[in-house]
Design a protein around this motif. Structure first.
Motif, PDB file in Angstrom:
ATOM      1  N   ARG A 264       0.811  -1.221   0.000  1.00  8.59           N
ATOM      2  CA  ARG A 264       0.000   0.000   0.000  1.00  8.59           C
ATOM      3  C   ARG A 264       0.844   1.271   0.000  1.00  8.59           C
ATOM      4  N   GLN A 265       1.934   1.215  -0.776  1.00  6.12           N
ATOM      5  CA  GLN A 265       2.787   2.382  -0.945  1.00  6.12           C
ATOM      6  C   GLN A 265       2.298   3.203  -2.128  1.00  6.12           C
ATOM      7  N   GLU A 266       2.407   4.517  -2.035  1.00  2.00           N
ATOM      8  CA  GLU A 266       1.966   5.414  -3.095  1.00  2.00           C
ATOM      9  C   GLU A 266       3.120   5.706  -4.049  1.00  2.00           C
ATOM     10  N   LEU A 267       3.339   4.810  -4.989  1.00  2.00           N
ATOM     11  CA  LEU A 267       4.402   4.952  -5.980  1.00  2.00           C
ATOM     12  C   LEU A 267       3.870   5.764  -7.154  1.00  2.00           C
ATOM     13  N   ASP A 268       4.489   6.916  -7.392  1.00  4.17           N
ATOM     14  CA  ASP A 268       4.092   7.749  -8.530  1.00  4.17           C
ATOM     15  C   ASP A 268       4.871   7.397  -9.786  1.00  4.17           C
ATOM     16  N   ASP A 269       6.148   7.070  -9.605  1.00  5.02           N
ATOM     17  CA  ASP A 269       6.983   6.747 -10.760  1.00  5.02           C
ATOM     18  C   ASP A 269       8.202   5.962 -10.301  1.00  5.02           C
TER      19      ASP A 269
ATOM     20  N   LYS B  46       4.950   8.922  -2.135  1.00  3.97           N
ATOM     21  CA  LYS B  46       4.953   8.841  -0.674  1.00  3.97           C
ATOM     22  C   LYS B  46       5.352   7.420  -0.309  1.00  3.97           C
ATOM     23  N   LEU B  47       6.630   7.228  -0.052  1.00  5.47           N
ATOM     24  CA  LEU B  47       7.177   5.882   0.113  1.00  5.47           C
ATOM     25  C   LEU B  47       7.954   5.762   1.415  1.00  5.47           C
ATOM     26  N   ASP B  48       7.773   4.643   2.068  1.00  9.43           N
ATOM     27  CA  ASP B  48       8.537   4.309   3.259  1.00  9.43           C
ATOM     28  C   ASP B  48       9.860   3.685   2.797  1.00  9.43           C
ATOM     29  N   LYS B  49      10.960   4.274   3.219  1.00  7.35           N
ATOM     30  CA  LYS B  49      12.294   3.819   2.789  1.00  7.35           C
ATOM     31  C   LYS B  49      12.519   2.334   3.084  1.00  7.35           C
ATOM     32  N   LYS B  50      12.092   1.883   4.253  1.00 11.05           N
ATOM     33  CA  LYS B  50      12.274   0.470   4.632  1.00 11.05           C
ATOM     34  C   LYS B  50      11.470  -0.457   3.717  1.00 11.05           C
TER      35      LYS B  50
ATOM     36  N   THR C 200      28.177 -10.492 -10.220  1.00 11.04           N
ATOM     37  CA  THR C 200      27.761  -9.968  -8.929  1.00 11.04           C
ATOM     38  C   THR C 200      26.715  -8.892  -9.194  1.00 11.04           C
ATOM     39  N   VAL C 201      25.506  -9.095  -8.668  1.00  5.16           N
ATOM     40  CA  VAL C 201      24.401  -8.164  -8.887  1.00  5.16           C
ATOM     41  C   VAL C 201      24.214  -7.342  -7.617  1.00  5.16           C
ATOM     42  N   THR C 202      24.311  -6.008  -7.756  1.00  2.00           N
ATOM     43  CA  THR C 202      24.134  -5.104  -6.624  1.00  2.00           C
ATOM     44  C   THR C 202      23.055  -4.079  -6.956  1.00  2.00           C
ATOM     45  N   SER C 203      22.615  -3.370  -5.931  1.00  2.00           N
ATOM     46  CA  SER C 203      21.578  -2.366  -6.151  1.00  2.00           C
ATOM     47  C   SER C 203      21.729  -1.206  -5.185  1.00  2.00           C
ATOM     48  N   SER C 204      21.071  -0.114  -5.551  1.00  2.00           N
ATOM     49  CA  SER C 204      20.952   1.061  -4.702  1.00  2.00           C
ATOM     50  C   SER C 204      19.644   1.735  -5.101  1.00  2.00           C
ATOM     51  N   PHE C 205      19.214   2.684  -4.295  1.00  2.00           N
ATOM     52  CA  PHE C 205      17.982   3.391  -4.633  1.00  2.00           C
ATOM     53  C   PHE C 205      17.966   4.771  -4.021  1.00  2.00           C
ATOM     54  N   GLU C 206      17.111   5.604  -4.562  1.00  2.00           N
ATOM     55  CA  GLU C 206      16.840   6.914  -3.977  1.00  2.00           C
ATOM     56  C   GLU C 206      15.365   7.206  -4.167  1.00  2.00           C
ATOM     57  N   ILE C 207      14.835   7.950  -3.233  1.00  2.01           N
ATOM     58  CA  ILE C 207      13.443   8.370  -3.306  1.00  2.01           C
ATOM     59  C   ILE C 207      13.433   9.872  -3.525  1.00  2.01           C
ATOM     60  N   GLU C 208      12.820  10.282  -4.634  1.00  2.00           N
ATOM     61  CA  GLU C 208      12.729  11.705  -4.949  1.00  2.00           C
ATOM     62  C   GLU C 208      11.391  12.228  -4.479  1.00  2.00           C
ATOM     63  N   ASP C 209      11.363  13.485  -4.086  1.00  3.15           N
ATOM     64  CA  ASP C 209      10.112  14.132  -3.671  1.00  3.15           C
ATOM     65  C   ASP C 209       9.307  14.537  -4.876  1.00  3.15           C
TER      66      ASP C 209
END
Length: 138
Positions: free
Chosen positions: A65-70, A100-104, A129-138
């Motif tokens: 129930r996260q509000e993912l816009d993009d 509106k996303l919870d980082k966890k 080796t597969v790695t990842s990172s992320f950022e949440i933009e306002d």
């Protein structure tokens, strides 16, 4: 699952068509006769990894129930030469999400995708080796 590949010119430009009639163009680099008219096959692997995991992440975030816009993902891969061919040594997926996303919860969705659900990254991790990172933009 069935894919049909048809050569489109006298060089290495091809069209891949799936069972639903959806197509994608592939080509080679100019040094092997290509004209850069489509994705190169190794680029397709990176795109497949990004597409597969993004589909998972969207579904997981909906269930949470996260509000993912993009969402978009930038994928990089480093290749190593093994005699006559190259394979990916490392693949990194960087996700950029808005909403509106919870980082966890985002972190959990990415972890579930890459380590449990995404068939493409699970296949590729046998050699890379597969790695990842992320950022949440306002």
């Amino acid at each position: 699952m069935k894919i049909t590949i048809q050569r489109l010119n006298n060089d290495v430009h091809m069209e891949a068509v799936n069972e639903d009639g959806v197509s994608v163009n592939m080509d080679g680099t100019p040094d092997i006769g290509g004209k850069n008219l489509g994705f190169r096959p190794m680029q397709m692997l990176l795109a497949a990894a990004g597409g597969c995991s993004t589909i998972d992440i969207i579904g997981i975030l909906k269930k949470q129930r996260q509000e993912l816009d993009d969402i978009r993902v930038e994928i990089t891969g480093e290749r190593i030469s093994l005699g006559d061919y190259t394979e990916f040594k490392t693949i990194h997926l960087h996700y950029i999400l808005t909403g509106k996303l919870d980082k966890k919860k985002v972190e959990r969705a990415i972890d579930l995708s890459l380590n449990k659900y995404c068939s493409v990254t699970k296949t590729l991790e046998k050699t890379a080796t597969v790695t990842s990172s992320f950022e949440i933009e306002d």
